[in-house]
Design an enzyme around this catalytic site. Structure first.
Site, PDB file in Angstrom:
ATOM      1  N   SER A   1      -9.863   0.297   7.424  1.00  0.00           N
ATOM      2  CA  SER A   1      -9.241   0.354   6.100  1.00  0.00           C
ATOM      3  C   SER A   1      -8.761  -0.971   5.540  1.00  0.00           C
ATOM      4  O   SER A   1      -8.360  -1.047   4.378  1.00  0.00           O
ATOM      5  CB  SER A   1      -8.073   1.351   6.117  1.00  0.00           C
TER       6      SER A   1
ATOM      7  N   LYS B   1       0.835  -1.187   0.000  1.00  0.00           N
ATOM      8  CA  LYS B   1       0.000   0.000   0.000  1.00  0.00           C
ATOM      9  C   LYS B   1       0.878   1.248   0.000  1.00  0.00           C
ATOM     10  O   LYS B   1       1.906   1.284   0.682  1.00  0.00           O
ATOM     11  CB  LYS B   1      -0.895  -0.041   1.241  1.00  0.00           C
TER      12      LYS B   1
ATOM     13  N   SER C   1      -9.122   2.424   3.316  1.00  0.00           N
ATOM     14  CA  SER C   1      -8.138   3.087   2.492  1.00  0.00           C
ATOM     15  C   SER C   1      -7.214   2.139   1.734  1.00  0.00           C
ATOM     16  O   SER C   1      -6.404   2.572   0.922  1.00  0.00           O
ATOM     17  CB  SER C   1      -7.291   4.027   3.354  1.00  0.00           C
TER      18      SER C   1
END
Length: 496
Positions: A176, A74, A152
């Site tokens: 997330s 990520k 996220s």
């Protein structure tokens, strides 16, 4: 091996082929890159390539449970030294920020043998439950490209569901991992506070509310990666109780008969879709068929107050982070999205007394959950209030932007952030995802399990929350559910 064969394996399955010398890591990487070239232009999941790094790594002596397995990280607090990190932000993208050292979680993933070839899309600084940053654009959902992948960890979820990689890095500060897992039909576990490391960039994020882990198609990949990464580092603020054996071994045994409470009502009084209700009701029936006791109940927690306390911490911490960025980098306030500027402005007006009062409330919620778990083994809710929203559905309307800009110029903006305005901000920010913050504030482990797809073939996860440090119980139950109602075959239905 062709792509259709590649799709039949999870991460551990691919690693086993490498160990048997039936395939070389470079061949797996080539398949992943070919799939990325095919799918990513549609998905916008991978935004920063690391192909040179990956190709060099496949020529080294890789060891570990995931040796040779293609992997993605990520683009948020999962830094690789010498490679760009943008945190989903135009400012860092403009500056061309390059990390000077690896994040500790990256070091542990590397020791597991993975081959990282890119960074995935995320909202600016991970502050939203959708992935639509100005810096990179919307990340599409593989089940339906009109819908978002969630946030996220949206880019990672999209890439895993679409079959680019079987496992990818993720993190969870308010849902997330679990939100994109719910929207993209994946297994997503948020570990307990302190279970995985945040060093060396920081000791912990949001007082331990935010945790690092992965998104996967199978439960065993998540368990094996937690085996590879769990435990404190030199920067950790405390040591968490370690499991009595490996998580991968634990899931070989079914859990004891569990008493599980479930609830489908939004803790902040917002609407919950029929899909979310059906997802939990069907999961409850499945649990009963497996011999567990399921009772409709919920903790005696003021959900709206908890949401306000989460928002207070979130905005305040975000304000501090933006201030530090402006001090240490060539960043201007206009480098950040308007929503980010507004959140930071409100956070900056929080007084020390207000912040401590909010933080003390966290302890109250911990106590209330501990009492709740005196009666129940687990707590079941929808992971999200609905299936994934469409791209652009959750955004600041154009007519609100002049108002928000005006608020930025008001010195006493905190006076506006009282009463009904705060309530409205909470509902606007969390109405899509009101169920996940409880586990972050209390530091409890939680997971989203993909057991439901609606008539439009869009998934919605069932969330389970466990007592502190009991990832073992969550993983045991998840493995039992996976065996009873398999979902791995569904990824073959995705056509991109």
């Amino acid at each position: 091996m062709n792509y259709q064969e590649y799709l039949k394996y999870d991460g551990l399955g691919l690693a086993e082929l490498v160990a048997k010398k039936e395939i070389h890591p470079s061949e797996l990487l080539n398949i992943a890159l070919e799939r990325s070239n095919q799918a990513n232009p549609e998905l916008n999941a991978i935004i920063i390539p690391m192909h040179d790094y990956a190709q060099k790594r496949t020529q080294t002596d890789l060891t570990g449970p995931f040796a040779g397995v293609p992997f993605l990280v990520k683009d948020l607090f999962q830094e690789y030294a010498g490679y760009p990190t943008s945190y989903g932000c135009n400012g860092f993208k403009r500056i061309g920020y390059i990390a000077d050292r690896n994040a500790e979680i990256v070091n542990r993933w590397e020791k597991s043998g993975i081959v990282t070839f890119g960074r995935t899309n995320t909202p600016e600084f991970g502050i939203k439950g959708i992935t639509e940053p100005d810096a990179w654009g919307s990340c599409k959902n593989p089940w339906n490209l009109k819908h978002n992948s969630g946030g996220s960890s949206g880019g990672s979820a999209s890439a895993v569901a679409a079959g680019i990689v079987p496992i990818a890095g993720a993190s969870d500060g308010g849902g997330s991992i679990r939100i994109p897992a719910s929207y993209c039909g994946l297994f997503g576990l948020k570990p307990s506070r302190g279970r995985t490391p945040w060093g060396p960039q920081m000791s912990e994020a949001m007082h331990g509310a935010a945790m690092q882990h992965v998104l996967t198609k199978t439960v065993r990949d998540s368990a094996a990666m937690l085996d590879a990464t769990h435990g404190e580092d030199h920067h950790s603020m405390f040591k968490i109780m370690r499991p009595h054996t490996h998580y991968l071994e634990i899931i070989q045994q079914p859990p004891k008969k569990l008493k599980i409470a479930f609830n489908t009502q939004s803790p902040i009084g917002t609407q919950v879709s029929q899909d979310a209700i059906q997802a939990v009701e069907q999961t409850a029936k499945l649990l009963e068929s497996l011999g567990h006791e399921v009772v409709e109940d919920r903790p005696e927690i003021d959900g709206m107050q908890l949401a306000k306390d989460f928002i207070t911490t979130w905005f305040s911490q975000f304000s501090y982070m933006l201030d530090e960025i402006r001090k240490h980098y060539d960043a201007k306030f206009t480098d950040f999205e308007l929503d980010s500027q507004v959140l930071a402005a409100f956070g900056a007006k929080t007084t020390a007394i207000e912040y401590i009062h909010n933080l003390n409330n966290w302890g109250v919620y911990v106590s209330q959950m501990n009492q709740f778990f005196n009666r129940y083994d687990l707590y079941l809710t929808p992971a999200t209030a609905s299936v994934a929203p469409q791209n652009g559905e959750i955004k600041t309307p154009d007519w609100q932007k002049p108002i928000l800009k005006a608020l930025l110029g008001i010195r006493k903006a905190h006076l506006l952030a009282q009463g009904k305005l705060v309530d409205q901000m909470v509902k606007d920010n969390l109405k899509w995802v009101p169920f996940t913050q409880l586990a972050n504030i209390t530091g409890l482990p939680a997971m989203s399990v993909p057991l439901y797809w609606n008539e439009q073939n869009l998934p919605l996860g069932s969330q389970f929350i466990a007592p502190f440090a009991h990832e073992d119980l969550l993983l045991q139950l998840a493995a039992q559910l996976e065996q009873a109602q398999p979902w791995f075959h569904r990824y073959q239905d995705i056509q991109i």
